[in-house]
Design a protein around this motif. Sequence first.
Motif, mmCIF file in Angstrom:
data_model
loop_
_atom_site.group_PDB
_atom_site.id
_atom_site.type_symbol
_atom_site.label_atom_id
_atom_site.label_comp_id
_atom_site.label_asym_id
_atom_site.label_seq_id
_atom_site.Cartn_x
_atom_site.Cartn_y
_atom_site.Cartn_z
ATOM 1 N N LEU A 23 34.012 34.822 47.195
ATOM 2 C CA LEU A 23 35.374 35.138 47.601
ATOM 3 C C LEU A 23 36.068 33.853 48.026
ATOM 4 N N LEU A 24 37.265 33.608 47.478
ATOM 5 C CA LEU A 24 38.010 32.391 47.805
ATOM 6 C C LEU A 24 39.051 32.612 48.892
ATOM 7 N N GLY A 25 39.675 33.787 48.890
ATOM 8 C CA GLY A 25 40.732 34.021 49.864
ATOM 9 C C GLY A 25 41.243 35.440 49.791
ATOM 10 N N LYS A 26 42.079 35.777 50.753
ATOM 11 C CA LYS A 26 42.688 37.099 50.802
ATOM 12 C C LYS A 26 44.066 36.961 51.404
ATOM 13 N N GLY A 27 44.920 37.931 51.121
ATOM 14 C CA GLY A 27 46.272 37.894 51.650
ATOM 15 C C GLY A 27 46.940 39.238 51.485
ATOM 16 N N GLY A 28 48.236 39.258 51.781
ATOM 17 C CA GLY A 28 48.969 40.506 51.704
ATOM 18 C C GLY A 28 49.072 41.061 50.299
ATOM 19 N N SER A 29 48.939 40.186 49.285
ATOM 20 C CA SER A 29 49.090 40.648 47.906
ATOM 21 C C SER A 29 47.761 40.847 47.198
ATOM 22 N N GLY A 30 46.640 40.744 47.906
ATOM 23 C CA GLY A 30 45.356 40.982 47.263
ATOM 24 C C GLY A 30 44.312 39.966 47.666
ATOM 25 N N SER A 31 43.221 39.934 46.902
ATOM 26 C CA SER A 31 42.108 39.021 47.162
ATOM 27 C C SER A 31 41.859 38.160 45.933
ATOM 28 N N VAL A 32 41.256 36.988 46.156
ATOM 29 C CA VAL A 32 40.991 36.057 45.061
ATOM 30 C C VAL A 32 39.505 35.705 45.056
ATOM 31 N N TYR A 33 38.878 35.843 43.881
ATOM 32 C CA TYR A 33 37.459 35.546 43.716
ATOM 33 C C TYR A 33 37.271 34.398 42.727
ATOM 34 N N MET A 34 36.242 33.620 42.964
ATOM 35 C CA MET A 34 35.819 32.597 42.014
ATOM 36 C C MET A 34 34.834 33.258 41.050
ATOM 37 N N VAL A 35 35.133 33.190 39.741
ATOM 38 C CA VAL A 35 34.301 33.856 38.739
ATOM 39 C C VAL A 35 34.053 32.901 37.571
ATOM 40 N N ARG A 36 33.117 33.273 36.710
ATOM 41 C CA ARG A 36 32.880 32.513 35.480
ATOM 42 C C ARG A 36 32.269 33.439 34.442
ATOM 43 N N GLU A 37 32.247 32.963 33.205
ATOM 44 C CA GLU A 37 31.542 33.696 32.156
ATOM 45 C C GLU A 37 30.037 33.516 32.330
ATOM 46 N N LYS A 38 29.276 34.499 31.902
ATOM 47 C CA LYS A 38 27.833 34.528 32.135
ATOM 48 C C LYS A 38 27.125 33.294 31.586
ATOM 49 N N TYR A 39 27.546 32.817 30.415
ATOM 50 C CA TYR A 39 26.830 31.711 29.784
ATOM 51 C C TYR A 39 27.652 30.422 29.758
ATOM 52 N N HIS A 40 28.642 30.323 30.648
ATOM 53 C CA HIS A 40 29.461 29.117 30.732
ATOM 54 C C HIS A 40 29.573 28.679 32.187
ATOM 55 N N THR A 41 29.885 27.416 32.395
ATOM 56 C CA THR A 41 29.948 26.877 33.760
ATOM 57 C C THR A 41 31.369 26.783 34.301
ATOM 58 N N THR A 42 32.382 26.854 33.431
ATOM 59 C CA THR A 42 33.763 26.688 33.885
ATOM 60 C C THR A 42 34.196 27.864 34.757
ATOM 61 N N PRO A 43 34.562 27.614 36.011
ATOM 62 C CA PRO A 43 34.978 28.716 36.885
ATOM 63 C C PRO A 43 36.465 29.041 36.729
ATOM 64 N N TYR A 44 36.815 30.258 37.109
ATOM 65 C CA TYR A 44 38.200 30.715 37.149
ATOM 66 C C TYR A 44 38.449 31.381 38.495
ATOM 67 N N ALA A 45 39.709 31.515 38.842
ATOM 68 C CA ALA A 45 40.096 32.264 40.035
ATOM 69 C C ALA A 45 40.657 33.605 39.579
ATOM 70 N N MET A 46 40.057 34.692 40.046
ATOM 71 C CA MET A 46 40.508 36.032 39.676
ATOM 72 C C MET A 46 41.221 36.668 40.864
ATOM 73 N N LYS A 47 42.511 36.928 40.701
ATOM 74 C CA LYS A 47 43.289 37.608 41.735
ATOM 75 C C LYS A 47 43.294 39.102 41.444
ATOM 76 N N ILE A 48 42.897 39.896 42.418
ATOM 77 C CA ILE A 48 42.846 41.345 42.258
ATOM 78 C C ILE A 48 43.825 41.983 43.236
ATOM 79 N N GLN A 49 44.611 42.917 42.726
ATOM 80 C CA GLN A 49 45.608 43.602 43.546
ATOM 81 C C GLN A 49 45.541 45.095 43.265
ATOM 82 N N ALA A 50 45.380 45.885 44.311
ATOM 83 C CA ALA A 50 45.318 47.340 44.155
ATOM 84 C C ALA A 50 46.708 47.889 43.855
ATOM 85 N N LYS A 51 46.805 48.731 42.842
ATOM 86 C CA LYS A 51 48.107 49.278 42.454
ATOM 87 C C LYS A 51 48.737 50.110 43.566
#
Length: 388
Positions: A23-51
């Motif tokens: 988990l990278l962070g959280k706020g009023g508009s949702g949470s942000v996770y650090m993720v990557r593909e299973k067989y790759h090393t490049t990370p991404y930031a995934m922002k999730i927001q509940a509808k």
Amino acid sequence: MLFGVEKNDVLDKLRKNMVVIRLLGKGGSGSVYMVREKYHTTPYAMKIQAKDTIWDENVGCVNDEIRVLRTLNREGFPFAARVAFAAQDLDNLYAFMEFEQGGDLARLLERKDWILSIDEVRFYFTEIIVGLAKIHSLGFIHRDMKPANVLIGKDGHIRLADLGTVIRPKDLVDFDPVTTIVYTPPECTLDVPCRYTYAVDWWAIGLMMLECGSGIHPFGHIDPNAERELYAYIREYDFVQDEQYSCMFCETTPRDTLELYSLVALMLERDPEDRFGVMPFIDRTENGKMVDRTRKFGDSEAAYPEDVLSHPFFQFESDGSRVKGMDEETILSKGLVPPALKFDSVNDSSCFPEVELGKNDTKFEGFGPAADPRKQVSRVGEFPVFWW
């Protein structure tokens, strides 16, 4: 495209190939996770927001965040967060961004004992101001400028993020203020409906520069939960008369520090029509003559905000010499040299603090059923920029 997905099977691919790192962070508009593909090393930031946390009047802002970022990404604009793709399931929205390894400006302030050097303030806010002016040139107000919404890439340059509050002035209706409370301008503190203009963002920039350059937020001594007290203080605030900063004005104060406070005073003008970034900027430094350098930020070509960056703070060093590289071509090509950052690997997330979710925060527990365009409950039609 991230994960090599098509619209029709995006969730299935994500379920099979995505690994959550932290988990990278959280706020009023949702949470942000650090993720990557299973067989790759490049990370991404995934922002999730509940509808179910998105009010009807904010649906347009949520869609516009992705639209604005995609527009800036297509143009190759360097100072905006980069969107890999967006998706949705029955309950949540997901935005996958490039992972900006340097964290954010708020975290940087904390690591620097809450104050930056004048050179650091000049560097970061040159890019922040150019980024904000670009958003304005697209016809949008950011409405939530603050250090936590300024990301720092692994290259040391900034990326403006969290544009989920952007709105067009011509589309404005009377909302309650959505800015973070300690960055709320005076015109948005009244007990009447508020109408936003571009001046809202320039007030926040003034506060951010003051906070970064002095180590003191002018409203930091007031409980942010005491809304009425804080709003009353903001309405009457006069930076020039603020005793918190009087000790910083003396004969030995460096020239560039004095110029910083001069710029802040112009941005913290209570009347939004007279606020710097909105009012004409008269430069009196050329042979004693008054030169109007104003370029309106609503103009479609206003990618380079000459009326702000021509202020002496951005143009002159403490010894009076010219700041090198303060021109449109150099700035937009990321030619200004950033403060150095060091990382152990592409997965080094040490610039982000340890975060724990509260009971009301959005937690990622895997991707749910796909949103069905035929069913109203999925709200899929309300978020067309989030592929299903």
